[in-house]
Design a protein around this motif. Structure first.
Motif, PDB file in Angstrom:
ATOM      1  N   ASP A 291     -75.252  52.752   2.032  1.00  0.00           N
ATOM      2  CA  ASP A 291     -73.994  53.416   2.603  1.00  0.00           C
ATOM      3  C   ASP A 291     -73.362  52.831   3.498  1.00  0.00           C
ATOM      4  N   GLU A 292     -73.763  51.526   4.048  1.00  0.00           N
ATOM      5  CA  GLU A 292     -73.055  50.775   5.047  1.00  0.00           C
ATOM      6  C   GLU A 292     -71.617  50.360   4.774  1.00  0.00           C
ATOM      7  N   PRO A 293     -71.291  49.860   3.540  1.00  0.00           N
ATOM      8  CA  PRO A 293     -70.015  49.502   3.059  1.00  0.00           C
ATOM      9  C   PRO A 293     -68.985  50.678   3.329  1.00  0.00           C
ATOM     10  N   ALA A 294     -69.261  51.958   3.200  1.00  0.00           N
ATOM     11  CA  ALA A 294     -68.687  52.946   3.196  1.00  0.00           C
ATOM     12  C   ALA A 294     -68.404  53.618   4.496  1.00  0.00           C
ATOM     13  N   GLU A 295     -69.548  53.441   5.227  1.00  0.00           N
ATOM     14  CA  GLU A 295     -69.328  53.899   6.871  1.00  0.00           C
ATOM     15  C   GLU A 295     -68.449  52.869   7.517  1.00  0.00           C
ATOM     16  N   THR A 296     -68.642  51.560   7.350  1.00  0.00           N
ATOM     17  CA  THR A 296     -67.941  50.504   7.964  1.00  0.00           C
ATOM     18  C   THR A 296     -66.180  50.750   7.549  1.00  0.00           C
ATOM     19  N   LEU A 297     -66.229  51.027   6.246  1.00  0.00           N
ATOM     20  CA  LEU A 297     -64.569  51.073   5.855  1.00  0.00           C
ATOM     21  C   LEU A 297     -63.963  52.146   6.640  1.00  0.00           C
ATOM     22  N   LEU A 298     -64.792  53.456   6.586  1.00  0.00           N
ATOM     23  CA  LEU A 298     -64.012  54.383   7.238  1.00  0.00           C
ATOM     24  C   LEU A 298     -63.904  54.275   8.739  1.00  0.00           C
ATOM     25  N   ARG A 299     -64.676  53.481   9.476  1.00  0.00           N
ATOM     26  CA  ARG A 299     -64.467  53.121  10.789  1.00  0.00           C
ATOM     27  C   ARG A 299     -63.077  52.381  11.111  1.00  0.00           C
ATOM     28  N   LEU A 300     -63.057  51.311  10.095  1.00  0.00           N
ATOM     29  CA  LEU A 300     -62.031  50.469  10.364  1.00  0.00           C
ATOM     30  C   LEU A 300     -60.774  51.210   9.760  1.00  0.00           C
ATOM     31  N   ALA A 301     -60.758  51.923   8.619  1.00  0.00           N
ATOM     32  CA  ALA A 301     -59.703  52.831   8.484  1.00  0.00           C
ATOM     33  C   ALA A 301     -59.079  53.628   9.649  1.00  0.00           C
ATOM     34  N   ASP A 302     -59.931  54.225  10.446  1.00  0.00           N
ATOM     35  CA  ASP A 302     -59.542  55.009  11.608  1.00  0.00           C
ATOM     36  C   ASP A 302     -59.055  54.234  12.607  1.00  0.00           C
ATOM     37  N   GLU A 303     -59.606  52.908  12.796  1.00  0.00           N
ATOM     38  CA  GLU A 303     -59.039  52.168  13.897  1.00  0.00           C
ATOM     39  C   GLU A 303     -57.734  51.444  13.468  1.00  0.00           C
ATOM     40  N   GLN A 304     -57.630  51.150  12.165  1.00  0.00           N
ATOM     41  CA  GLN A 304     -56.288  50.431  11.652  1.00  0.00           C
ATOM     42  C   GLN A 304     -55.444  51.294  11.060  1.00  0.00           C
ATOM     43  N   ARG A 305     -55.620  52.759  10.875  1.00  0.00           N
ATOM     44  CA  ARG A 305     -54.824  53.605  10.351  1.00  0.00           C
ATOM     45  C   ARG A 305     -54.454  53.146   8.886  1.00  0.00           C
ATOM     46  N   LEU A 306     -55.423  52.969   8.026  1.00  0.00           N
ATOM     47  CA  LEU A 306     -55.364  52.849   6.698  1.00  0.00           C
ATOM     48  C   LEU A 306     -55.758  54.125   5.774  1.00  0.00           C
ATOM     49  N   ARG A 307     -54.896  54.059   4.777  1.00  0.00           N
ATOM     50  CA  ARG A 307     -55.291  55.220   3.972  1.00  0.00           C
ATOM     51  C   ARG A 307     -56.155  55.229   2.787  1.00  0.00           C
ATOM     52  N   VAL A 308     -57.274  55.903   2.978  1.00  0.00           N
ATOM     53  CA  VAL A 308     -58.527  55.501   2.012  1.00  0.00           C
ATOM     54  C   VAL A 308     -58.863  56.851   1.526  1.00  0.00           C
ATOM     55  N   ILE A 309     -59.149  56.737   0.234  1.00  0.00           N
ATOM     56  CA  ILE A 309     -59.768  57.773  -0.474  1.00  0.00           C
ATOM     57  C   ILE A 309     -61.113  57.250  -1.180  1.00  0.00           C
ATOM     58  N   THR A 310     -62.167  58.327  -1.075  1.00  0.00           N
ATOM     59  CA  THR A 310     -63.343  58.234  -1.391  1.00  0.00           C
ATOM     60  C   THR A 310     -63.728  59.253  -2.349  1.00  0.00           C
ATOM     61  N   PRO A 311     -63.707  59.241  -3.504  1.00  0.00           N
ATOM     62  CA  PRO A 311     -63.915  60.282  -4.402  1.00  0.00           C
ATOM     63  C   PRO A 311     -65.362  60.286  -4.960  1.00  0.00           C
ATOM     64  N   ARG A 312     -65.920  61.265  -4.955  1.00  0.00           N
ATOM     65  CA  ARG A 312     -67.433  61.406  -5.450  1.00  0.00           C
ATOM     66  C   ARG A 312     -67.720  61.110  -6.661  1.00  0.00           C
ATOM     67  N   LEU A 313     -68.995  60.663  -7.047  1.00  0.00           N
ATOM     68  CA  LEU A 313     -69.309  60.273  -8.354  1.00  0.00           C
ATOM     69  C   LEU A 313     -68.908  61.297  -9.312  1.00  0.00           C
ATOM     70  N   GLY A 314     -68.185  60.750 -10.290  1.00  0.00           N
ATOM     71  CA  GLY A 314     -67.795  61.738 -11.125  1.00  0.00           C
ATOM     72  C   GLY A 314     -66.463  62.467 -11.009  1.00  0.00           C
ATOM     73  N   GLY A 315     -65.820  62.303  -9.546  1.00  0.00           N
ATOM     74  CA  GLY A 315     -64.887  62.833  -9.150  1.00  0.00           C
ATOM     75  C   GLY A 315     -63.621  62.454  -9.667  1.00  0.00           C
ATOM     76  N   SER A 316     -62.486  63.085  -9.782  1.00  0.00           N
ATOM     77  CA  SER A 316     -61.342  62.797 -10.306  1.00  0.00           C
ATOM     78  C   SER A 316     -60.253  63.208  -8.971  1.00  0.00           C
ATOM     79  N   LEU A 317     -59.432  62.140  -8.718  1.00  0.00           N
ATOM     80  CA  LEU A 317     -58.220  62.324  -7.559  1.00  0.00           C
ATOM     81  C   LEU A 317     -56.996  61.984  -8.176  1.00  0.00           C
ATOM     82  N   GLU A 318     -55.935  62.728  -7.626  1.00  0.00           N
ATOM     83  CA  GLU A 318     -54.753  61.992  -7.913  1.00  0.00           C
ATOM     84  C   GLU A 318     -54.345  61.339  -6.593  1.00  0.00           C
ATOM     85  N   PRO A 319     -54.007  59.945  -6.430  1.00  0.00           N
ATOM     86  CA  PRO A 319     -54.134  59.499  -5.131  1.00  0.00           C
ATOM     87  C   PRO A 319     -53.092  60.132  -4.032  1.00  0.00           C
ATOM     88  N   SER A 320     -51.938  60.467  -4.698  1.00  0.00           N
ATOM     89  CA  SER A 320     -50.709  60.982  -3.810  1.00  0.00           C
ATOM     90  C   SER A 320     -51.223  62.133  -3.150  1.00  0.00           C
TER      91      SER A 320
END
Length: 332
Positions: A291-320
């Motif tokens: 899970d290190e890739p996801a944890e690191t990306l979330l930290r970077l997203a918070d620091e850099q104010r990136l808009r990130v979405i993380t669907p669950r396995l089998g999860g369906s999302l409409e990005p907007s």
């Protein structure tokens, strides 16, 4: 293939010349030390939460754009009425053998037989964690069109896909589906190819841009960081959804895999938007914690104010319509 500028002396090459093989930066000794020392939770300690996407697929996406993550780089994209399956791997192992090799952490969220009708299957390149023989053989029976990079069609045809259903593209070439509602453009990536010792870089690898009248999405396949992302953003962006690989990374092979830090850089080079991380959470392909890739990306997203979405396995999302990140892996 011979007409491609990237095809030299019987092999495809990256624009920058990097990564003609998997290669290592510097001495392999630190990497070997990590391998034998262990200590990282490379496999989840418990079952991963899965969702059943079938009820969601029964109704159209209200915004016209919906994505379902089925694990690793396999996604079902719904773009203004079109359904596209990316890098389909439904087998138990990312391996040429059924009894050895990286085994998936979780069952597939839905069986191939339960997928809705598909308008196309997109294959970014020929590595085992992106191109599964058993999966392709079953999809071939559906008579669905396949879109892929130069040379990969030979694999598909050998496994039962009708040649008239296969489109192979060079970088910057475009394929428009019948009716003109959705186009696929093969774009640069920095990686390599091959499924055996004797076929290194015999086929091309690519990133991909899908465009309808209303939406544009970017799918990285596998790639290292390359300045070509800026050109992709200029020529084919801006994107409503950017799917970038973040897993199976290590500084020693940074030329051929992004990892979360370089994914954040690539995201900015492409023009930003909404980032969905892929290529993690399904197979143990590297030396980092699962899970290190996801944890690191979330930290970077918070620091850099990136808009990130993380669907669950089998999860369906409409990005907007996603308002906050779901760190679901912390439940394991």
């Amino acid at each position: 293939m011979r007409a491609s500028q990237r095809f030299v002396d019987g092999q495809f090459r990256n624009s920058a010349g990097a990564g003609v093989g998997p290669g290592l930066k510097g001495s392999p000794l630190p990497l070997l030390g990590e391998y034998f020392r262990g200590g990282q939770a490379r496999v989840p300690k418990g079952p991963l939460p899965l969702l059943d996407p079938r009820p969601v697929w029964q109704r159209p996406a209200e915004t016209g754009l919906r994505v379902t993550w089925l694990g690793h780089s396999t996604l079902l994209l719904e773009v203004d009425g079109f359904r596209i399956l990316t890098d389909p791997v439904f087998g138990d192992r990312a391996s040429p053998a059924s009894f050895t090799g990286p085994k998936r952490f979780h069952p597939v969220p839905v069986q191939l037989s339960s997928l809705p009708p598909l308008d196309a299957v997109l294959v970014s390149h020929d590595h085992y964690d992106h191109l599964c023989i058993a999966t392709i053989r079953e999809l071939a029976r559906r008579r669905v069109p396949f879109i892929t990079a130069l040379g990969v069609g030979a694999h598909l045809e050998a496994w039962g896909v009708l040649p008239e259903l296969i489109t192979e593209l060079e970088w910057w070439e475009e394929k428009v589906l019948p009716g003109g509602g959705l186009s696929f453009t093969a774009a640069p990536a920095q990686h390599f190819s091959g499924r055996a010792l004797g076929d290194r870089n015999a086929t091309l690898w690519a990133s991909w841009v899908l465009r309808s009248d209303r939406h544009r999405v970017f799918f990285s396949g596998d790639t290292g960081l390359t300045e070509e992302f800026r050109e992709i953003g200029r020529r084919l962006g801006p994107f409503d959804l950017v799917m970038l690989e973040i897993g199976a990374f290590h500084p020693a092979w940074a030329d051929i895999h992004l990892g979360p830090e370089n994914a954040a850089k690539a995201f900015g080079m492409l023009g930003g938007g909404t980032l969905l991380p892929v290529h993690w959470g399904t197979f143990n392909l590297a030396l980092h914690a699962w899970d290190e890739p996801a944890e690191t990306l979330l930290r970077l997203a918070d620091e850099q104010r990136l808009r990130v979405i993380t669907p669950r396995l089998g999860g369906s999302l409409e990005p907007s319509r996603v308002e906050q990140v779901d760190p679901w892996w912390r439940e394991v």
